[in-house]
Design a protein around this motif. Structure first.
Motif, mmCIF file in Angstrom:
data_model
loop_
_atom_site.group_PDB
_atom_site.id
_atom_site.type_symbol
_atom_site.label_atom_id
_atom_site.label_comp_id
_atom_site.label_asym_id
_atom_site.label_seq_id
_atom_site.Cartn_x
_atom_site.Cartn_y
_atom_site.Cartn_z
ATOM 1 N N ILE A 1 -12.113 3.132 -0.289
ATOM 2 C CA ILE A 1 -12.332 2.048 1.085
ATOM 3 C C ILE A 1 -11.777 2.996 2.222
ATOM 4 O O ILE A 1 -12.035 2.690 3.358
ATOM 5 C CB ILE A 1 -11.679 0.858 0.727
ATOM 6 N N VAL A 2 -10.912 4.084 1.883
ATOM 7 C CA VAL A 2 -9.974 4.608 3.082
ATOM 8 C C VAL A 2 -10.729 5.198 4.286
ATOM 9 O O VAL A 2 -10.446 4.830 5.173
ATOM 10 C CB VAL A 2 -9.132 5.893 2.441
ATOM 11 N N ARG B 1 -9.513 3.800 7.818
ATOM 12 C CA ARG B 1 -8.701 4.711 8.272
ATOM 13 C C ARG B 1 -9.323 5.620 9.307
ATOM 14 O O ARG B 1 -8.781 6.548 10.122
ATOM 15 C CB ARG B 1 -7.871 5.529 7.308
ATOM 16 N N CYS C 1 -4.729 -2.074 6.588
ATOM 17 C CA CYS C 1 -6.176 -1.618 6.342
ATOM 18 C C CYS C 1 -7.115 -3.099 6.316
ATOM 19 O O CYS C 1 -8.162 -2.938 6.646
ATOM 20 C CB CYS C 1 -6.265 -0.930 5.047
ATOM 21 N N ASN D 1 1.244 3.607 5.080
ATOM 22 C CA ASN D 1 1.578 2.027 5.402
ATOM 23 C C ASN D 1 3.148 2.190 5.520
ATOM 24 O O ASN D 1 3.483 1.348 6.558
ATOM 25 C CB ASN D 1 1.069 1.108 4.465
ATOM 26 N N GLN E 1 -3.926 11.412 4.128
ATOM 27 C CA GLN E 1 -4.773 11.122 3.027
ATOM 28 C C GLN E 1 -5.237 12.337 2.067
ATOM 29 O O GLN E 1 -5.519 12.135 1.122
ATOM 30 C CB GLN E 1 -6.042 10.151 3.391
ATOM 31 N N THR F 1 -0.978 -4.592 5.817
ATOM 32 C CA THR F 1 -2.030 -4.855 4.773
ATOM 33 C C THR F 1 -2.679 -3.735 4.026
ATOM 34 O O THR F 1 -2.641 -2.617 4.583
ATOM 35 C CB THR F 1 -2.985 -5.736 5.115
ATOM 36 N N CYS F 2 -3.138 -3.872 2.830
ATOM 37 C CA CYS F 2 -3.658 -2.779 2.049
ATOM 38 C C CYS F 2 -4.808 -3.280 1.287
ATOM 39 O O CYS F 2 -5.057 -4.406 0.771
ATOM 40 C CB CYS F 2 -2.733 -2.169 1.108
ATOM 41 N N SER F 3 -6.193 -2.704 1.344
ATOM 42 C CA SER F 3 -7.172 -2.888 0.633
ATOM 43 C C SER F 3 -7.807 -1.918 -0.428
ATOM 44 O O SER F 3 -8.789 -2.138 -0.656
ATOM 45 C CB SER F 3 -8.349 -3.218 1.772
ATOM 46 N N ILE F 4 -6.802 -1.136 -0.827
ATOM 47 C CA ILE F 4 -7.164 -0.014 -1.731
ATOM 48 C C ILE F 4 -7.810 -0.648 -3.249
ATOM 49 O O ILE F 4 -8.959 -0.095 -3.529
ATOM 50 C CB ILE F 4 -6.178 0.863 -2.190
ATOM 51 N N GLY G 1 0.868 -1.328 -0.069
ATOM 52 C CA GLY G 1 -0.054 -0.143 0.116
ATOM 53 C C GLY G 1 0.807 1.400 0.038
ATOM 54 O O GLY G 1 2.069 1.424 -0.220
ATOM 55 N N CYS G 2 0.188 2.334 0.654
ATOM 56 C CA CYS G 2 0.582 3.705 0.351
ATOM 57 C C CYS G 2 1.883 4.114 1.472
ATOM 58 O O CYS G 2 2.357 3.310 2.198
ATOM 59 C CB CYS G 2 -0.419 4.505 0.376
HETATM 60 FE FE1 SF4 Z 1 -2.929 3.016 2.089
HETATM 61 FE FE2 SF4 Z 1 -5.730 3.105 1.204
HETATM 62 FE FE3 SF4 Z 1 -3.994 0.932 1.083
HETATM 63 FE FE4 SF4 Z 1 -4.902 1.599 3.512
HETATM 64 S S1 SF4 Z 1 -6.033 1.094 1.817
HETATM 65 S S2 SF4 Z 1 -2.718 1.026 2.890
HETATM 66 S S3 SF4 Z 1 -4.886 3.819 3.335
HETATM 67 S S4 SF4 Z 1 -3.593 2.976 0.003
#
Ligand code: SF4
Ligand code: 5AD
Length: 458
Positions: free
Chosen positions: A178-179, A183, A84, A17, A214, A49-52, A13-14
């Protein structure tokens, strides 16, 4: 090392993270856990983890799946999921991965030591996903990033550059995103804390900070005596002005900006603050007014173009990068064409492009008018081909020009080469001595590629 324990973190992720992983590593280092690059040698493994998008989420699930084998071999190994997907799934992750010990939500990273004790001493598996909106505890551990010369965590990831959180969460509810769900609400960190952290980083030799959040444009200047407290338009420019005065620091960046909240004051800061780099990442998402409305972005094509023109007026050399999504539900050929011609009109320095991915429970995941996968792929390929040409032309235009590079380190491929970035955030490689790492070096650009430039020192 006191107990010789090792920690391995894999991050998806971003930059939020990335920052959280460094923060967790730093928190664990205070408990004598040293970072390792080798999962097989770790005593504690965390998957951040990330769920973007679905694709990224799948990758994090695969990473969690691969842990099974390690746990079977060494049952004493402690395994955790953070970030996430951890936030979104909570206890369900413990069920799905019966060998997982720990699930740490996005607001709970500071509790890692205590949670680890529960796992170790009480032999319990734990999942904590409460949101701490408004509770200053959530920013705990953010100033633990000061370099320890003996540590393998090069302070904050890199000795020259650091990421500094200024706000977390998001209140925008773009219909695809989803943020806000993973978050939580938007919360700004106190400016005193931010300034203290950056001063300490600068004292320790850090030359460039990137302020992250964000939606950094809506930074609210929380808890400050020196800034207009909750004025969304002026708090970030005010903060930037104070950071600009910090001795020893060469460069300031910030990301990510929302076009709607990009104030005149902030645009002017690019022309006024000498340490603020000539680069902005300004996610567009689509060039079609119809799609922008469906996305709940709060601006139209003309608004975006106006902001770009204002940015270029304030700072003629400014590099603008963006995020674009194709295949949003109901995206017609004419909407996609609007995006393509906006690309030609703006001529971004770089774009990050994605196929729309439905993310329950977002509004867009329930919309009809789904675009078939092959069509999404076709649009993505076309978009990337158009941009590829623009990026290359822009990079080639720099050949022969002089640029100032902040040297970030030695090249991984060849230790006689250095790597750094221009003010506009382009990667530049050139032959040079290691002693130049951390310094600003004038170079002449000699060759241009898609993703980097070659240069020689002047
Ligand atoms: Fe970043 Fe969005 Fe991924 Fe969470 S879902 S890690 S806020 S990119
Ligand atoms: N599908 C595809 N791309 C997405 N992004 C965010 N949510 C989605 C989604 N559901 C992209 C946006 C954003 C970037 C970080 O990821 O372009 O700016």
């Amino acid at each position: 090392m006191a107990n010789g324990k090792k920690l391995y973190i894999q991050t998806f992720g971003c930059q939020m993270n990335v920052r959280d992983s460094r923060r967790m590593a730093s928190i664990m280092q205070s408990l004598s856990y040293e970072p390792t690059e080798e999962p097989s040698r770790a005593d504690l493994i965390l998957i951040n983890t990330c769920s973007i998008r679905q694709e990224v989420e799948h990758k994090t699930y695969s990473a969690l799946g691969r842990l099974r084998r390690l746990k079977a071999r060494r049952p004493e190994l402690i395994l955790g999921a953070a970030g996430c997907v951890a936030q979104q799934e909570g206890e369900a992750l413990l069920k799905r991965f019966p060998y997982l010990d720990l699930v740490v939500g996005t607001h709970q990273a500071h509790r890692l030591p205590e949670l680890l004790r529960t796992v170790r001493e009480r032999k319990e598996r734990v999942a904590v996903t409460d949101f701490l909106d408004g509770n200053p505890d959530r920013f705990q551990g953010h100033t633990l990033q000061i370099p320890n010369p003996k540590s393998q965590i090069p302070n904050n990831g890199n000795r020259v550059k650091a990421l500094v959180t200024i706000m977390e969460g998001c209140d925008n509810y773009c219909s695809y995103c989803i943020v806000p769900y993973v978050r939580g609400r938007e919360v700004s960190r106190s400016s005193e804390d931010i300034l203290r952290e950056i001063r300490e980083l600068a004292r320790s030799g850090v030359k460039e900070v990137t302020l992250i959040g964000q939606n950094v444009n809506s930074y609210a200047g929380y808890g400050s005596n020196t800034l207009p407290s909750t004025d969304k338009g002026t708090a970030l420019p005010g903060l930037l002005k104070l950071i600009n005065e910090i001795a020893g620091l060469f460069r300031i960046r910030f990301t990510t900006s929302h076009p709607r909240d990009l104030s005149e004051e902030l645009i002017k800061a690019f022309g006024r603050l000498e340490k603020l780099c000539e680069h902005i990442h300004l996610p567009l998402q689509s060039g079609s007014d119809f799609i922008l409305r469906q996305m709940n972005r709060g601006y139209c094509r003309e608004d975006y173009l106006r902001k770009v023109a204002e940015l270029r007026r304030a700072s003629p050399g400014i590099a603008i990068s963006t995020d674009i999504m194709v295949g949003f539900p109901g995206e017609r050929e004419e909407d996609f064409t609007d995006t393509l011609n906006l690309l030609e009109k703006v001529r971004f320095e770089a774009i990050f492009s994605f196929k729309f991915s439905p993310r329950p429970p977002t509004l867009a995941s329930k919309l009809s008018g789904e675009i078939p996968e092959e069509e999404k792929s076709r649009r993505l390929r076309l978009l990337q081909a158009v941009q590829k040409q623009i990026t290359l032309e822009k990079n080639r235009g720099l050949v022969g020009k002089e640029e100032e590079i902040l040297v970030e380190g030695q090249s991984k491929r060849d230790p006689d080469w250095l790597t750094g970035r221009t003010l506009s955030n382009r990667v530049v490689n050139f032959p040079g001595e290691k002693s130049l790492v951390g310094q600003l070096v004038p170079v002449k650009i000699t060759e241009a590629y898609q993703n980097s430039l070659k240069a020689e020192i002047l």
